[in-house]
Design a protein around this motif. Structure first.
Motif, PDB file in Angstrom:
ATOM      1  N   GLY A  77       0.771  -1.350   0.098  1.00  0.00           N
ATOM      2  CA  GLY A  77       0.075   0.075  -0.055  1.00  0.00           C
ATOM      3  C   GLY A  77       0.846   1.314  -0.130  1.00  0.00           C
ATOM      4  N   ARG A  78       0.657   2.126   1.049  1.00  0.00           N
ATOM      5  CA  ARG A  78       1.364   3.505   1.058  1.00  0.00           C
ATOM      6  C   ARG A  78       2.874   3.154   1.877  1.00  0.00           C
ATOM      7  NH1 ARG A  78      -0.796   6.736   4.009  1.00  0.00           N
ATOM      8  NH2 ARG A  78      -2.404   5.405   5.104  1.00  0.00           N
ATOM      9  N   ARG A  79       2.854   2.098   2.570  1.00  0.00           N
ATOM     10  CA  ARG A  79       4.084   1.676   3.487  1.00  0.00           C
ATOM     11  C   ARG A  79       4.953   1.168   2.905  1.00  0.00           C
ATOM     12  NH1 ARG A  79       2.263   3.286   8.357  1.00  0.00           N
ATOM     13  NH2 ARG A  79      -0.118   3.523   8.984  1.00  0.00           N
ATOM     14  N   LYS A  80       6.165   1.290   3.316  1.00  0.00           N
ATOM     15  CA  LYS A  80       7.463   0.324   2.946  1.00  0.00           C
ATOM     16  C   LYS A  80       7.736  -0.238   4.107  1.00  0.00           C
ATOM     17  CE  LYS A  80      12.410   1.039   1.158  1.00  0.00           C
ATOM     18  NZ  LYS A  80      13.227   1.735   1.014  1.00  0.00           N
ATOM     19  N   LEU A  81       7.940  -1.534   4.043  1.00  0.00           N
ATOM     20  CA  LEU A  81       8.530  -2.478   5.292  1.00  0.00           C
ATOM     21  C   LEU A  81       9.639  -3.054   5.201  1.00  0.00           C
ATOM     22  CD1 LEU A  81       5.079  -4.645   5.813  1.00  0.00           C
ATOM     23  CD2 LEU A  81       5.566  -2.270   6.806  1.00  0.00           C
ATOM     24  N   VAL A  82      10.306  -3.071   6.302  1.00  0.00           N
ATOM     25  CA  VAL A  82      11.761  -3.401   6.367  1.00  0.00           C
ATOM     26  C   VAL A  82      11.735  -4.732   7.387  1.00  0.00           C
ATOM     27  CG1 VAL A  82      14.055  -2.904   6.788  1.00  0.00           C
ATOM     28  CG2 VAL A  82      12.599  -1.274   5.713  1.00  0.00           C
ATOM     29  N   VAL A  83      12.222  -5.786   6.740  1.00  0.00           N
ATOM     30  CA  VAL A  83      12.327  -6.869   7.701  1.00  0.00           C
ATOM     31  C   VAL A  83      13.831  -7.607   7.599  1.00  0.00           C
ATOM     32  CG1 VAL A  83       9.838  -7.507   7.400  1.00  0.00           C
ATOM     33  CG2 VAL A  83      11.641  -8.680   5.910  1.00  0.00           C
ATOM     34  N   GLN A  84      14.146  -8.251   8.746  1.00  0.00           N
ATOM     35  CA  GLN A  84      15.325  -8.871   8.632  1.00  0.00           C
ATOM     36  C   GLN A  84      15.332 -10.383   8.405  1.00  0.00           C
ATOM     37  OE1 GLN A  84      17.444  -8.808  12.535  1.00  0.00           O
ATOM     38  NE2 GLN A  84      19.476  -8.396  11.480  1.00  0.00           N
ATOM     39  N   SER A  85      15.981 -10.865   7.185  1.00  0.00           N
ATOM     40  CA  SER A  85      15.762 -12.002   6.700  1.00  0.00           C
ATOM     41  C   SER A  85      16.898 -12.913   7.411  1.00  0.00           C
ATOM     42  CB  SER A  85      15.852 -12.047   5.251  1.00  0.00           C
ATOM     43  OG  SER A  85      16.151 -13.324   4.554  1.00  0.00           O
TER      44      SER A  85
END
Length: 263
Positions: free
Chosen positions: A219-227
């Motif tokens: 959507g309008r958000r940028k998500l950052v996750v640790q892989s």
């Protein structure tokens, strides 16, 4: 089995010594009391002449049933061996008897420790007690925890197998592992042993701690996750589903590790 086994006899319980005289757990029959109170002693114990000063007989199997008989003023039903046996042989009978349904890890640890004190190796103790070396190792690891601390962690949802992983640690590492184990995972459930093992590896400086960051737009958000190492999209999606479910059920409580990063 040494000696001849005689028919089951009814024995005054005050004539029988406990196998582990100073072990309170051997006398804790609270979990089997309802069944015994209803059905009586349906399985006989096992005794032999007592090689130690004191009461004439020694209980090799059925210590908790003996404790129940003492508290209820009932005769103790037992098979009687005609010869005394050594401490190690008594423990072998205790662990291999068909009459013995299940021993706790605490009891296994105590008996294994007694055999190690006699000079046996861990492998020899495992063979004599008819247990795997892994079971003996796990039981001895758990015994490193003070009983009150172990009970408190179990009440917080930490499983026995996780406790055996934490037990060899000390100092700050042990404190961090306990903190991780007692903090629910993204799905709101207690941490699993495999999660704890990976956490400890990273904490100790294992190469697996060098994870990648993955970002994507929703959507309008940028998500950052640790892989994680060798991660894949399917595993990432399942973790995100668990996180979304967790947020729906507890919308006012941020999940563990929630933080705002500078943009």
């Amino acid at each position: 089995m040494p000696g001849d086994v005689l028919p089951v006899r009814a024995i005054p319980p005050r004539d029988v010594d406990f196998l582990a005289e100073n072990n309170g757990r051997e006398r804790d029959f609270s979990d089997i009391a309802p069944s015994l109170d209803t059905n009586g002693q349906t399985f006989p114990g096992m005794v032999c002449p007592n090689p130690n000063p004191g009461k004439p007989l020694l209980c090799l199997d059925g210590n908790r049933r003996l404790a129940w008989c003492l508290s209820r003023d009932r005769e103790f039903m037992a098979l009687v061996l005609d010869k005394p046996v050594s401490r190690s042989e008594a423990l072998r009978i205790k662990h291999t008897s068909d009459l013995k349904k299940k021993l706790t890890l605490d009891q296994i640890a105590e008996d294994a420790a007694a055999l190690l004190d006699e000079g046996m190796t861990q492998a020899e103790a495992a063979r004599l007690l008819d247990r795997s070396e892994a079971t003996i190792s796990r039981a001895l690891s758990l015994s490193l925890f003070p009983e009150d601390e172990r009970k408190a962690l179990l009440e917080k949802g930490v499983c026995h197998s996780s406790l055996s992983v934490i037990a060899p640690l000390c100092g700050e590492q042990k404190a961090k592992a306990i903190s991780f184990a007692t903090t629910p995972g993204p799905d709101g459930k207690p941490r699993k042993r495999d999660e704890l093992v990976l956490f400890i590896k990273r904490m100790k400086g294992d190469k697996e701690k060098r994870a990648k960051q993955v970002s994507f737009t929703v959507g309008r958000r940028k998500l950052v996750v640790q892989s994680l190492k060798d991660d894949n999209a399917g595993a990432l999606i399942e973790d995100l589903k668990a996180l979304i479910d967790r947020l729906r059920r507890f919308p006012d409580t941020p999940p563990e590790g929630w933080q705002y990063l500078p943009g």
